[in-house]
Design an enzyme around this catalytic site. Structure first.
Site, PDB file in Angstrom:
ATOM      1  N   THR A   1      16.797  31.440  22.580  1.00 42.31           N
ATOM      2  CA  THR A   1      15.562  31.911  22.983  1.00 42.31           C
ATOM      3  C   THR A   1      15.527  31.317  21.391  1.00 42.31           C
ATOM      4  OG1 THR A   1      15.091  33.428  21.194  1.00 42.31           O
ATOM      5  CG2 THR A   1      17.812  33.530  21.113  1.00 42.31           C
TER       6      THR A   1
ATOM      7  N   LYS B   1      13.719  26.139  22.285  1.00 47.49           N
ATOM      8  CA  LYS B   1      12.693  26.310  23.017  1.00 47.49           C
ATOM      9  C   LYS B   1      12.636  24.746  23.484  1.00 47.49           C
ATOM     10  CE  LYS B   1      12.592  30.942  23.762  1.00 47.49           C
ATOM     11  NZ  LYS B   1      11.415  32.022  23.720  1.00 47.49           N
TER      12      LYS B   1
ATOM     13  N   GLY C   1       2.057  28.782  19.063  1.00 48.41           N
ATOM     14  CA  GLY C   1       2.682  27.377  18.830  1.00 48.41           C
ATOM     15  C   GLY C   1       3.826  27.935  19.283  1.00 48.41           C
TER      16      GLY C   1
ATOM     17  N   GLY D   1       9.076  44.268  21.494  1.00 49.54           N
ATOM     18  CA  GLY D   1       9.525  43.332  22.532  1.00 49.54           C
ATOM     19  C   GLY D   1      10.418  43.366  23.343  1.00 49.54           C
TER      20      GLY D   1
END
Length: 275
Positions: free
Chosen positions: A76, A80, A143, A254
């Site tokens: 996480t 990444k 991004g 989420g």
């Protein structure tokens, strides 16, 4: 054997480990879901959260190669992209998003990276009754690893247009080019010109984790029925989602994405073969 019950989990010398690394780590929701799967299937394995600061990410992945009772790991924020750089092989979706959230370690210590955030996000959309086909979508924070993966998955799911919003111009341009090369039928842009034409708005930034965070986007001008989604898991209902609910718009949390992540990560980690 690792046995998970209501009170305890027993870990022995045969237990296989799957760390989840991040910084911070207090907000993660995956370990209880994966450990519940291990318990249900009687698999001698455990997922443990590890808080690794960014300076330690490179050495973590190097050490992972030599951790023989580890089958891989989950990644996480903010690791990444570092995971992407450390892999021996990558799936096409990980290569396109230039990020990895799931690492499978093979018996020789080679690391195989995948990126399942986008697939999980689209699975959650489907479960919530939203079909992205021919829709107009925008991803804020495109991004980041999750944002780039969600952009790729939405294009693969057939959106008509996608607004790629990212403060880092270099990252934004890299993502837009990669998406354009693979999905020439999707209209790509970098700003929302007409909010009233949007069908899906996604917050893929960390904004919302703190109570004083500003809204990443004001949903006031979205049309009726537009879906507002957030990748933040804690709190589950962020200020953005609260604002959408006040407006009467459908939302995706989420946690919806985290729950949908389970099957995708189990497959990517090769865990299904252990049951």
């Amino acid at each position: 054997m690792a046995v998970q019950g209501k009170e305890r989990m027993t870990i022995t010398g045969t237990t296989r480990f799957y760390p989840l690394i991040g910084y911070p780590i207090v907000q993660v929701k995956t370990p209880p879901l994966i450990n519940g799967y291990f318990a249900e299937k009687g698999i001698d394995a455990v997922m443990i959260p590890l808080e690794i600061d960014p300076q330690g990410a490179r050495s973590f992945f190097e050490n992972l190669r030599h951790w023989s009772n580890c089958g891989g790991c989950s990644i996480t924020i903010p690791h990444k992209q570092a995971a992407f750089e450390a892999m021996d092989t990558l799936t096409p979706r990980a290569r396109l998003s230039r990020s990895v959230n799931t690492v499978r370690r093979d018996a020789e210590g080679r690391l195989h990276g995948d990126m399942t955030d986008g697939a999980a996000f689209v699975s959650a959309l489907t479960a919530n009754g939203f079909d992205p086909t021919a829709k107009h979508a925008a991803v804020i924070g495109a991004g980041g690893g999750a944002g780039a993966s969600i952009c790729e998955a939405l294009c693969a799911a057939g959106v008509a247009s996608l607004v790629v919003i990212e403060a880092d111009a270099r990252r934004r341009d890299t993502i837009v080019k990669a998406l354009g090369d693979h999905y020439s039928d999707v209209t790509l842009s970098s700003r929302i010109d007409d909010a009233a034409s949007m069908n899906l708005l996604v917050n893929a930034t960390p904004l919302g984790m703190k109570p004083d965070d500003p809204l990443p986007f004001d949903p006031a001008n979205l049309p009726p029925g537009a879906m507002v989604a957030d990748v933040v898991t804690k709190p589950e209902i962020t200020r953005l989602l609260e604002a959408a609910q006040v407006r009467g718009l459908p939302i995706q949390t989420g946690m919806d994405m985290a729950r949908a992540q389970l099957g995708h990560q189990i497959d990517a980690l090769g865990i299904s073969s252990l049951s």
